[in-house]
Enzyme design. Sequence first.
Site, mmCIF file in Angstrom:
data_model
loop_
_atom_site.group_PDB
_atom_site.id
_atom_site.type_symbol
_atom_site.label_atom_id
_atom_site.label_comp_id
_atom_site.label_asym_id
_atom_site.label_seq_id
_atom_site.Cartn_x
_atom_site.Cartn_y
_atom_site.Cartn_z
ATOM 1 N N CYS A 218 51.391 62.462 107.135
ATOM 2 C CA CYS A 218 52.478 63.244 107.725
ATOM 3 C C CYS A 218 53.745 62.409 107.847
ATOM 4 O O CYS A 218 54.858 62.939 107.770
ATOM 5 C CB CYS A 218 52.060 63.796 109.081
ATOM 6 S SG CYS A 218 51.493 62.551 110.248
ATOM 7 N N GLY B 71 47.819 68.002 113.097
ATOM 8 C CA GLY B 71 47.509 68.894 111.991
ATOM 9 C C GLY B 71 48.747 69.571 111.457
ATOM 10 O O GLY B 71 49.870 69.100 111.643
ATOM 11 N N HIS C 12 36.651 67.481 114.839
ATOM 12 C CA HIS C 12 37.228 66.789 113.688
ATOM 13 C C HIS C 12 37.286 67.735 112.490
ATOM 14 O O HIS C 12 36.674 68.806 112.473
ATOM 15 C CB HIS C 12 36.380 65.560 113.347
ATOM 16 C CG HIS C 12 37.187 64.387 112.879
ATOM 17 N ND1 HIS C 12 38.355 64.529 112.161
ATOM 18 C CD2 HIS C 12 36.992 63.038 113.013
ATOM 19 C CE1 HIS C 12 38.842 63.337 111.894
ATOM 20 N NE2 HIS C 12 38.055 62.414 112.406
ATOM 21 N N GLU D 177 51.136 66.817 117.254
ATOM 22 C CA GLU D 177 51.704 65.956 116.196
ATOM 23 C C GLU D 177 51.433 66.686 114.893
ATOM 24 O O GLU D 177 50.318 66.686 114.384
ATOM 25 C CB GLU D 177 51.048 64.576 116.232
ATOM 26 C CG GLU D 177 51.867 63.518 115.517
ATOM 27 C CD GLU D 177 51.452 63.299 114.075
ATOM 28 O OE1 GLU D 177 52.076 63.952 113.178
ATOM 29 O OE2 GLU D 177 50.531 62.524 113.833
#
Length: 451
Positions: free
Chosen positions: A261, A205, A154, A227
């Site tokens: 995002c 990220g 993480h 992604e």
Amino acid sequence: MIDTSENKNTQKTVKPQEHTQKQLEGILALAQTGFLQWRKTSIAQRTTSLEYLSNLLLERKREYAELMTQEMGKPISQSLAEIEKCAWVCDFYVKNATRFLADELIQTEADESFISHDPLGVILGIMPWNFPFWQVIRFAAPTLTAGNVVILKHASNVSGCALALDQLFKDAGFPKGCFQTIFTDYDAIEDIISDQRIQGVSLTGSEKAGKSIASIAGKHMIKTVMELGGNNACVIWEDANLDKHMDTIVNARMQNTGQSCIAAKRFIVVDDIYEDFIEKFKEAVQKLIAGEPEDEDTEIGLMARTDLLEGLEVQIRKSVDQGAKVTLGNRSEGSYFEPTILEQVKPGMPVFDEEVFGPVAAVIRAKNRHDSLEMASNSKFGLGTMLFTEDIESARKAIGSIPDGSFFVNEMVKSDPRLPFGGTKSSGYGRELSKEGLLEFVNKKTVYINK
């Protein structure tokens, strides 16, 4: 503005010690051992654990939401909603996994021919800080249910959430080795991906991080799902019902203090409705309630880190130097950045070309519908586009003009467990959620039997 005295602009983050090389080897060994057992369990056994995990999420909703808010500054109301969404995705796979993973019968000359869906093994998940529970659960729930095991790396500024997630999976009854969290630096990540026990990597990220991880994985022929960043366009046609949809349009940019995002980052408005849009958009943005993230009424909280805020200011300054106009906002204090609207934005400016992570809306004037669609597609990113119009038939015809992973009409781009989610171009590849997400990390094995 928010009171940033008494270090309130610095989020509270647990700082665990990094794992040693010996500890990482133990984690990998346990994951491999765990996989060999977990893959033998029935889908019913796996979904039983997943159902219990869903129940625990709801029981601990307030605890997890407060932790999230303390670590990265998300408004508490949005943190609570994030935990509820995590429970939703678990419930979705509890109800549908058996059907999704069933053998797919195919008629051939054989007595039997079908596709079986076998788990791959140990899957590494590299996850971001902006949705610290949702990003992990939406990856881990289908990956584990397919029979794989998970190692989580993480983001370092949400280590407390990482530890809480690790304990959550243990408490839900997942066997040892099914879900483990590691704390390490980038060099060790490269070594982990290179380990033969790792059979897949899922990363959410930045574009830079995605290219780096994909390059390492590619050397070892390891399956990846990426992604990455987004620069979503929100297209407003001249017949858009602004009174009906304005709250959605504003939320599309400002949710999670703009740190998403899939947020609308470029607002492309046709000339005929431009002035009306700007007036109503500005009024709606000004009504947003800024405050301490722990307050229930807060809609705009703090940026997760001060370096992110500083990067945002650089993007705005460079764009203004190139001719963009600040219509609203562009003030900061501590980790608070005021919701901001920029006009006269054109291609070539950072706020048009780059991913802007924060509460900043770049507004672009388009000549007409055709021009608006061309402008929307003028991006190296391809995560999603949203279009607001009353002309649904013309919107349908525009679907093929948008090369993104998703196209939403009269709604903000959002992830939904029932629908596949992912991007194109620099926004990545592969899909999460729905049946497609469940089958990303399986071996779709052709079986051919003659008796």
